[in-house]
Each structure stands twice: as structure tokens, then as C-alpha cells.
Write an enzyme that holds these catalytic residues in place. Structure first.
Site, PDB file in Angstrom:
ATOM      1  N   SER A 136      19.238  27.102  46.976  1.00 31.39           N
ATOM      2  CA  SER A 136      19.795  28.394  46.589  1.00 31.39           C
ATOM      3  C   SER A 136      20.807  28.156  45.485  1.00 31.39           C
ATOM      4  O   SER A 136      21.357  27.052  45.363  1.00 31.39           O
ATOM      5  CB  SER A 136      20.494  29.052  47.790  1.00 31.39           C
ATOM      6  OG  SER A 136      21.281  30.159  47.396  1.00 31.39           O
ATOM      7  N   TYR A 188      26.578  28.240  54.742  1.00 33.89           N
ATOM      8  CA  TYR A 188      25.347  28.399  53.955  1.00 33.89           C
ATOM      9  C   TYR A 188      25.431  27.574  52.674  1.00 33.89           C
ATOM     10  O   TYR A 188      24.478  26.858  52.323  1.00 33.89           O
ATOM     11  CB  TYR A 188      25.146  29.876  53.630  1.00 33.89           C
ATOM     12  CG  TYR A 188      23.826  30.184  52.961  1.00 33.89           C
ATOM     13  CD1 TYR A 188      22.647  30.266  53.695  1.00 33.89           C
ATOM     14  CD2 TYR A 188      23.759  30.408  51.586  1.00 33.89           C
ATOM     15  CE1 TYR A 188      21.440  30.558  53.102  1.00 33.89           C
ATOM     16  CE2 TYR A 188      22.546  30.700  50.975  1.00 33.89           C
ATOM     17  CZ  TYR A 188      21.398  30.772  51.731  1.00 33.89           C
ATOM     18  OH  TYR A 188      20.192  31.061  51.131  1.00 33.89           O
TER      19      TYR A 188
END
Length: 283
Positions: free
Chosen positions: A151, A164
Site C-alpha cells: 500500500s 496498518y
């Protein structure tokens, strides 16, 4: 995109395994690989969702096999590998380690440790297990490839997303390390670092309501379709690119962070103060 090393057609007629294939980017990868003539093992934590993806592929004339898999459990990833080999008649030659979960909305110290653990179990260990299980065969065969889904969070370091961010930064590092280890073997590695993609990831139980609403709004305003992300990433993999950053905002953050690291972090902190605050946060 960065890191061109060679030109190939690894994503054409591939014997592929895709994790997290039941929805979102994983489903898009599976369907695009099938459109390119591949045979695809569609693995997902939700076996029913995997079956739906496989049915969609078969309805379009493709070949797919659904299977359940919790990528955080090593034994289940080995099971997928063995299932794929039996069905394909040979080991998988292209592996897309896509399965992941979203988490966010609280600052460090407020984020429950259970959320940290679950995020790392799926987002980090899922990729570790996939690389550990499939890399030896690929190395020995001297062909094929691995696509790991990270990501832009891997380098953006946005506030209230520490678990995350850390999980995806680790996936980026693992991918770069693996690419170095496989250099010259004929096996390609690509790591995908998207920003907002229109998927269901913000509905995860580890994202608090305020953060989920903000992320959903940004997805609607700036998000790309999963199909577009999958196509561009597979094309990047065919071109031998290590880093796939298919969106302009990901590339902007990538460059800004590297050229102005201190200024970027200060700006991120200021922006973070204006983000919605979760119910359990005192930030």
C-alpha cells in the site's frame, strides 16, 4: 513505476494463485489473469466468496478453482500450494499475495494490541507465508513471479494508521529483499503500493466508524477501480518492474517523502490533526 529489469509475459497463460480472491483487488487480479488465458486458484478466507469469483471466471470462459485459506496460518497456505499443484498439474508459476485487512482510526497507545496482532498476522505473516511456501519452487524452476500487495501506507506513514502502516512497510521491505535475492534467477517480484481503491476494506472490524467514513468518502472521490489497478500491476510485472505505483497520488507521495522527508512528516502531522477522531481516541 520504478525498477525496470526485463521484459516478459509472465501474466499470460499463467498457472496462478491469488489470495484474498473473493473480493476487491484480489478478485480483479483473478479475473484479469483468467482473461489473459491463465488458470487461477482463487483462495479466500471466505470459501463462498472464492466460489463466486471462480464462477464469474468460468462464466466468462476461463478456468478457476476456489479454495478456502486463512493466510495467517502457515499450514493452510501449504494446503493451497498442494491443491494448486494437483489441479494445475504443476506448481503455481505466478503468486499474488493479496489477502489483507484494514485497520485504523486510533493513535499509538490507543490502538488495542489485539488489533496490532491481527493486522500483522494477516497483512505481514500472510505475505511471509506466501513467499516462504512458493519461492523455493520458483527459484528452482527459474521462472515465474510473485506480486505482493502492499500500500502507499507503506511509505506515507499517515497518522492513526500505525499498525496498518507497519504491516505494509514490512511487505514493501520483504518484496525489495526478495527481488534482490532472486536477481538473475528469472523470477520477477513486484510490490503493489496503491492509494485509495474502491473495495470493501474500510468495512473491516478493526477500523473505527469515523475513520471508515472518511476513508469511504476518499475512495468515492479519488479511488481507482480494482480492475484498473490489477491490469496496470500485471502489466508492470510483465515489464519486470519492482514497484507498481499505478496512481498519481501514490507517485506524488513516494517522491515527496524521499526528497523532503522532514517536511513531509511535519505536513502529515498537521493534516492528521484535521482527520476524524475515533470514539475511543483522545488525540
Amino acid at each position: 513505476m520504478s525498477g525496470t529489469t526485463s521484459t516478459a509475459h509472465r501474466t499470460r497463460a499463467a498457472a496462478a494463485v491469488v489470495t484474498g480472491a473473493g473480493s476487491g483487488i484480489g478478485r480483479a487480479f483473478a479475473m484479469e489473469l483468467a482473461r489473459r488465458g491463465g488458470s487461477v486458484v482463487c483462495a479466500d478466507l471466505d470459501p463462498a466468496a472464492a466460489k463466486d469469483t471462480a464462477a464469474m471466471i468460468e462464466a466468462g470462459g476461463g478456468r478457476a478453482l476456489p479454495t478456502g485459506c486463512d493466510v495467517s496460518i502457515e499450514a493452510q497456505v501449504w494446503d493451497v500450494s498442494e491443491t494448486a499443484e494437483r489441479w494445475l498439474g504443476r506448481p503455481a508459476g505466478l503468486v499474488v499475495n493479496n489477502a489483507g485487512i484494514g485497520t485504523g482510526g486510533r493513535v499509538v497507545g490507543e490502538t488495542p494490541l489485539a488489533d496490532w496482532r491481527r493486522t500483522l498476522e494477516v497483512n505481514l505473516w500472510g505475505v511471509v507465508h506466501g513467499c516462504h511456501v512458493f519461492t523455493p519452487w520458483l527459484r528452482e524452476a527459474g521462472r515465474g513471479g510473485i506480486i505482493n500487495v502492499a500500500s502507499a501506507a507503506a511509505f506515507a506513514a499517515a497518522p492513526r494508521m500505525a499498525a496498518y502502516n507497519a504491516s505494509k512497510a514490512a511487505v514493501l521491505s520483504i518484496s525489495e529483499t526478495l527481488a534482490a535475492e532472486l536477481a538473475g534467477t528469472g523470477v520477477a517480484v513486484t510490490v503493489l503500493c496503491p492509494t485509495f481503491v474502491r473495495t470493501n476494506i474500510v468495512s473491516g472490524e478493526l477500523i473505527d466508524a469515523a475513520a471508515a467514513r472518511a476513508a469511504a468518502m476518499l475512495m468515492r472521490l479519488t479511488g481507482s477501480s480494482p480492475d484498473r489497478i490489477a491490469r496496470r500491476t500485471l502489466d508492470a510485472h510483465d515489464r519486470g518492474l519492482l514497484h507498481a505505483l499505478p496512481q498519481w497520488d501514490a507517485r506524488l507521495v513516494w517522491r515527496g517523502k524521499r526528497f523532503f522527508p522532514g517536511g513531509y512528516t511535519r505536513a502529515a502531522g498537521l493534516i492528521g490533526r484535521w482527520l476524524p477522531v475515533g470514539e475511543n481516541s483522545e488525540y
